[in-house]
Design an enzyme around this catalytic site. Structure first.
Site, mmCIF file in Angstrom:
data_model
loop_
_atom_site.group_PDB
_atom_site.id
_atom_site.type_symbol
_atom_site.label_atom_id
_atom_site.label_comp_id
_atom_site.label_asym_id
_atom_site.label_seq_id
_atom_site.Cartn_x
_atom_site.Cartn_y
_atom_site.Cartn_z
ATOM 1 N N GLY A 1 0.779 -1.236 0.000
ATOM 2 C CA GLY A 1 0.000 0.000 0.000
ATOM 3 C C GLY A 1 0.808 1.281 0.000
ATOM 4 O O GLY A 1 0.235 2.360 0.112
ATOM 5 N N CYS B 1 -16.165 5.217 -25.950
ATOM 6 C CA CYS B 1 -17.504 5.815 -25.828
ATOM 7 C C CYS B 1 -18.020 5.721 -24.403
ATOM 8 O O CYS B 1 -18.953 4.955 -24.100
ATOM 9 C CB CYS B 1 -18.460 5.123 -26.799
ATOM 10 S SG CYS B 1 -18.197 5.722 -28.450
ATOM 11 N N GLU B 2 -17.399 6.449 -23.527
ATOM 12 C CA GLU B 2 -17.791 6.568 -22.125
ATOM 13 C C GLU B 2 -17.360 7.960 -21.676
ATOM 14 O O GLU B 2 -16.238 8.387 -21.978
ATOM 15 C CB GLU B 2 -17.042 5.557 -21.233
ATOM 16 C CG GLU B 2 -17.338 4.107 -21.493
ATOM 17 C CD GLU B 2 -18.696 3.651 -20.972
ATOM 18 O OE1 GLU B 2 -19.331 4.374 -20.183
ATOM 19 O OE2 GLU B 2 -19.125 2.570 -21.398
ATOM 20 N N TYR C 1 -0.840 -1.109 -12.134
ATOM 21 C CA TYR C 1 -2.279 -1.108 -12.380
ATOM 22 C C TYR C 1 -2.611 -0.402 -13.703
ATOM 23 O O TYR C 1 -3.610 0.304 -13.798
ATOM 24 C CB TYR C 1 -3.031 -0.479 -11.193
ATOM 25 C CG TYR C 1 -2.671 -1.149 -9.876
ATOM 26 C CD1 TYR C 1 -3.125 -2.430 -9.605
ATOM 27 C CD2 TYR C 1 -1.853 -0.521 -8.937
ATOM 28 C CE1 TYR C 1 -2.776 -3.070 -8.428
ATOM 29 C CE2 TYR C 1 -1.503 -1.159 -7.755
ATOM 30 C CZ TYR C 1 -1.968 -2.431 -7.509
ATOM 31 O OH TYR C 1 -1.613 -3.077 -6.346
HETATM 32 C C1 LIG Z 1 -3.735 -8.104 -0.389
HETATM 33 C C2 LIG Z 1 -2.984 -7.026 -1.087
HETATM 34 N N1 LIG Z 1 -1.682 -6.899 -0.833
HETATM 35 C C3 LIG Z 1 -0.932 -5.953 -1.447
HETATM 36 C C4 LIG Z 1 -1.489 -5.072 -2.357
HETATM 37 C C5 LIG Z 1 -0.591 -4.083 -3.018
HETATM 38 O O1 LIG Z 1 -0.941 -2.775 -2.795
HETATM 39 P P1 LIG Z 1 -0.036 -1.620 -3.423
HETATM 40 O O2 LIG Z 1 0.098 -1.883 -4.859
HETATM 41 O O3 LIG Z 1 -0.806 -0.388 -3.154
HETATM 42 O O4 LIG Z 1 1.282 -1.674 -2.721
HETATM 43 C C6 LIG Z 1 -2.853 -5.159 -2.629
HETATM 44 C C7 LIG Z 1 -3.471 -4.203 -3.575
HETATM 45 O O5 LIG Z 1 -4.613 -4.091 -3.807
HETATM 46 C C8 LIG Z 1 -3.625 -6.162 -1.985
HETATM 47 O O6 LIG Z 1 -4.927 -6.303 -2.224
#
Ligand SMILES: Cc1ncc(COP(=O)(O)O)c(C=O)c1O
Length: 425
Positions: free
Chosen positions: A246, A356-357, A382
């Site tokens: 995260g 088309c959104e 992502y």
């Molecule tokens: C279980 C879990 N671990 C780790 C991550 C990685 O998060 P980040 O890419 O924000 O470090 C996620 C992301 O959704 C997750 O769901």
């Protein structure tokens, strides 16, 4: 030896670079059409090496959240620096195994694991299947019994911690579908106590994405440590605590702590809690790859409406859309979009894609004149993994750069491939 700027940069004359090479040259060298993702493997390598160093001699696994970017060239780069894998599906688990991840450095998360995914995790003998509910624990137990195995499991706890982030990336509050709430831990421990087919090896959490500092991370780590101490007190031979991933990255508003900062803070915290003998697992995704990828797009045309007054509108229409980079449409995320061959600046335009959104809108950015090519920054995480063929659009190409050279090109499957598959459907 020349020192190259890692990731995105600008040369003295304002030309956009990746890994120190003008992106335009890399585009020509790769010979791919736009839109196309470009990644700097040197930057990713340096990031993971620094992270690994931050652990010193502490037992640990940096379990890369492979959902962030599952390209083989990237995952191999991370694995060769010692990383493991955090997988959230059987597909990601299988990919991690085939890319050569050490099974005992793989954790399997996910709120609704299928029986066949649990079976694969059991046969591969991974570090742990991280259970997200007491009922899931019972399902894991049933599969282990059926296969005559003892399942290595962890409890993913929901720490009831809210974070200052977009609601769609917060996972650790008490209304989220993720993890086991404190009030439900008792029943999970009862199952563990009586089962011959489950071995509790870890306590884990993931509080959400795009953290701006270590405070919420350590707040959720405190809950993990409380549960770990309770588990040790009940006689479980715990091997690890997993504080999740995260760690946020700078999409423009300003500097954020590097992943290594979270590791140092976590190690200090573990020592304060007297748990430093346990292995520390972390699950970084975005922070290892996000800053080292860009999406190149071509400007299709401008569109103007009105002249000069309040009602004047200017759009820059590009050939990349929300199907190539979903984050702006999904989370109102802002990725800086800049001309490739000149510094940003000029009149504000809304940069939009061809899909088309109405949500196919990347936000407002300034341009002097319509550039031929634009770079969408910080798209290494992502990006491609969330791409789709919506609106009959081909998946984008991916280009891998190492030490300033194109080392691999993964071409777009092309729109013919989409047409063929739809014809056959
Ligand atoms: C279980 C879990 N671990 C780790 C991550 C990685 O998060 P980040 O890419 O924000 O470090 C996620 C992301 O959704 C997750 O769901």
């Amino acid at each position: 030896m020349t020192t190259r700027t890692l990731g995105f940069g600008r040369s003295a004359d304002g030309v956009a670079t990746l890994g120190g090479r003008p992106l335009r040259d890399l585009l020509l060298e790769a010979g791919v059409p736009t839109p196309a993702y470009f990644y700097d493997l040197s930057g990713i390598r340096q990031r993971i090496e620094r992270l690994e160093q931050a652990f010193g001699a502490a037992p640990h696994v940096s379990a890369y959240a492979i959902k962030a970017n599952s390209a083989g060239s990237i995952v191999r780069t991370l694995l060769s620096a010692g990383a493991g894998i955090d997988a959230v599906s059987g597909g990601e688990l299988e990919l991690g195994l085939r890319l050569g991840a050490a099974p005992r450095k793989i954790v399997l998360s996910g709120v609704a694991k299928l029986d066949r995914e649990i079976d694969r995790a059991l046969s591969a003998d991974i570090l742990a299947i991280q259970a997200e509910s007491p009922l899931e624990l019972l399902r894991i137990e049933a599969r282990a019994r059926a296969l005559g195995q003892v399942a290595r499991v962890a409890l993913r706890v929901n720490p009831s911690v809210s974070i200052d982030s977009h609601a769609h990336v917060a996972t650790g509050h008490d209304k989220a579908k993720f993890g086991i709430l404190a009030r439900d831990l008792g029943s999970a421990f009862e199952t563990l106590q009586r089962s011959q087919s489950l071995k509790l090896v870890g306590i884990s959490t993931h509080v959400g994405s795009m953290l701006k500092g270590t405070d919420p991370y350590l707040e959720s780590a405190r809950v993990v440590c409380d549960v770990a101490q309770a588990a040790l007190g009940r006689g479980h031979a715990l091997e690890y605590v997993d504080f999740g991933g995260g760690y946020g990255i700078d999409y423009g508003p300003g500097e954020l702590p590097e992943p290594a900062t979270y590791v140092s803070a976590s190690l200090r915290f573990l020592a304060e809690r007297g748990l430093e003998k346990l292995m520390l697992v972390i699950e970084p995704g975005r922070s290892l790859v996000g800053p080292f990828g860009v999406l190149l797009a071509r400007v299709v045309q401008e569109k103007h409406s009105g002249s000069g007054g309040d009602d004047e509108r200017r759009w820059l229409m590009i050939d990349a859309g929300m199907n190539d980079l979903l984050r702006p449409a999904l989370y109102q995320a802002v990725h800086r979009i800049e001309p490739l061959q000149a510094l940003p600046g000029g009149r504000p335009h809304r940069v939009v894609g061809p899909v088309c959104e109405s949500t196919d809108d990347f936000g407002e950015f300034s341009f002097d004149a319509a550039p031929e090519l634009v770079v969408i920054r910080d798209a290494g995480a992502y990006g491609f993994t969330m791409a789709s063929e919506y609106n009959g659009r081909a998946l984008p190409a991916e280009v891998f750069v190492d030490d300033g050279k194109v080392v691999h090109v993964s071409p777009s499957p092309g729109v013919e491939s989409w047409i063929t598959r739809r014809l056959e459907a």
